[in-house]
Design a protein around this motif. Structure first.
Motif, PDB file in Angstrom:
ATOM      1  N   PHE A  20       6.264  10.124  -6.406  1.00 23.40           N
ATOM      2  CA  PHE A  20       7.419  10.315  -5.535  1.00 23.40           C
ATOM      3  C   PHE A  20       8.524   9.315  -5.874  1.00 23.40           C
ATOM      4  N   ILE A  21       8.146   8.205  -6.422  1.00 27.36           N
ATOM      5  CA  ILE A  21       9.104   7.228  -6.928  1.00 27.36           C
ATOM      6  C   ILE A  21       8.734   6.946  -8.383  1.00 27.36           C
ATOM      7  N   HIS A  22       9.716   6.583  -9.176  1.00 33.36           N
ATOM      8  CA  HIS A  22       9.491   6.382 -10.607  1.00 33.36           C
ATOM      9  C   HIS A  22       9.884   4.967 -11.030  1.00 33.36           C
ATOM     10  N   PHE A  37       0.830  -1.208   0.000  1.00 32.34           N
ATOM     11  CA  PHE A  37       0.000   0.000   0.000  1.00 32.34           C
ATOM     12  C   PHE A  37       0.867   1.262   0.000  1.00 32.34           C
ATOM     13  N   ILE A  38       1.957   1.227   0.735  1.00 33.96           N
ATOM     14  CA  ILE A  38       2.859   2.385   0.766  1.00 33.96           C
ATOM     15  C   ILE A  38       3.495   2.604  -0.607  1.00 33.96           C
ATOM     16  N   PHE A  39       3.945   1.532  -1.233  1.00 32.15           N
ATOM     17  CA  PHE A  39       4.546   1.646  -2.563  1.00 32.15           C
ATOM     18  C   PHE A  39       3.539   2.182  -3.583  1.00 32.15           C
ATOM     19  N   LEU A  40       2.301   1.712  -3.501  1.00 32.71           N
ATOM     20  CA  LEU A  40       1.276   2.180  -4.439  1.00 32.71           C
ATOM     21  C   LEU A  40       1.036   3.680  -4.295  1.00 32.71           C
ATOM     22  N   ALA A  41       0.924   4.135  -3.050  1.00 34.15           N
ATOM     23  CA  ALA A  41       0.673   5.561  -2.827  1.00 34.15           C
ATOM     24  C   ALA A  41       1.834   6.411  -3.338  1.00 34.15           C
TER      25      ALA A  41
END
Length: 338
Positions: A163-165, A153-157
């Motif tokens: 914020f990340i590519h 869930f954190i990675f998805l957000a």
């Protein structure tokens, strides 16, 4: 067909949840493909129905709990009621997340990381809920799903907010790990079912249950893995297919879950204050079904007179052979004294 045996192990909660999710996924995919132009508030209608049933069921159950104190003396009443309250709290937080998602899709005025905060909070709390559920022998599928996917869930957000590519294949790494563990579980159920089928000491019921579990988990996990691969490739623009085609494997998984809900057993008896199994409740609420539930339909092969005569002759020969094989014991005369 026996209606009572059909609903004996039926779990209405899982049936409602999986049915609502199946309809929602289909509508959401159609909306992403622009096949329908409904508002997202309408697309989320199955989710609203699910949450409405949860709130209504917990409200009625709580009213009966406080209105009739003598019902609390029933076996495991406190555990069932506490489990219902915990589930209600988690569903309310989940409802907050769903409202934020719907508003984000409609207006785009929030960051995704803010939208996912309730879901991340549920994931952390679900760890403690899972421990409590194991101690009190309660089901915890939803809580376990949230607990093991907190990192996902954190990675998805972060990915949705740019914020990340990373590529989506990398973003889904936590889910890949979960799916690998699930595949190991599926392999175990298949091997275990094969062992049961080849073990003569195991009765037919256990063999059938093992085979059904292996088939059910296979049709549950494999389509989810296919969906995950298609979704990652779709989001990375590696393939050009519609979203309805991407989610089509999930239909197989949810249909499997719906079918498995008829043999899931369990369920909280305090939802809507029914305080009994769903089968007993539905038969008591609908008297007309009681008569039908006592009727079983069987398909039997009729035999004519010649076949019946041959069958009787074979049975007579078997009995005669059994009499010949009986051991012969000498007759012992016991003289009684005068």
């Amino acid at each position: 067909m026996n209606l009572q045996s059909l609903f004996k192990d039926f779990n209405p909660s899982k049936f409602v949840v999986h049915t609502c999710l199946l309809i929602f996924i289909a509508l959401f995919a159609l909306r992403l493909d622009q096949a329908v132009t409904w508002s997202y508030w309408c697309v989320f209608t199955p989710i609203w129905v699910w949450k409405t049933l949860v709130i209504a069921g917990a409200t009625i159950g709580s009213y009966i709990w406080w209105r009739y104190p003598h019902f609390r003396l029933e076996s495991e009443a406190y555990i069932h009621y506490k489990s219902m309250l915990i589930s209600l709290a988690l569903h309310l937080i989940l409802l907050m997340f769903e409202l934020l998602v719907c508003d984000k899709l409609e207006s785009g005025r929030h960051l995704w990381i803010l939208v996912f905060i309730p879901l991340i909070f549920i994931s952390i709390v679900s760890i403690a809920v899972c421990i409590w559920a194991v101690k009190h022998d309660r089901s915890f599928e939803l809580e376990l799903f949230c607990a093991v996917n907190v990192l996902q869930f954190i990675f998805l957000a972060l990915r949705l907010d740019q914020f990340i590519h990373w590529s989506w294949e990398v973003v889904f790494v936590p889910l890949w790990i979960v799916m690998c563990l699930s595949l190991v579980g599926v392999l175990y159920t298949i091997i275990f079912a094969g062992i049961l089928l080849r073990t003569p000491e195991v009765n037919a019921h256990q063999r059938r249950k093992g085979f059904q579990s292996a088939v059910g988990y296979t049709f549950l996990v494999i389509p989810i893995l296919i969906f995950q691969v298609l979704l990652a490739n779709k989001l990375d623009n590696d393939i050009t297919i519609t979203y309805i085609a991407v989610v089509s494997p999930l239909f197989v998984s949810f249909v499997t879950l719906i079918l498995m809900s008829f043999s899931a057993k369990g369920g909280n008896r305090w939802w809507f204050g029914i305080r009994k199994d769903f089968c007993t409740f539905i038969l008591g609420a609908c008297p007309l079904l009681q008569e039908y539930a006592n009727i079983a339909y069987h398909s039997e092969r009729r035999t004519n007179g010649v076949e019946m005569q041959q069958t009787e002759k074979r049975e007579h020969n078997v009995l005669k052979k059994a009499d010949l094989l009986k051991p012969v014991l000498p007759i012992i005369s016991i003289e009684m004294p005068d």
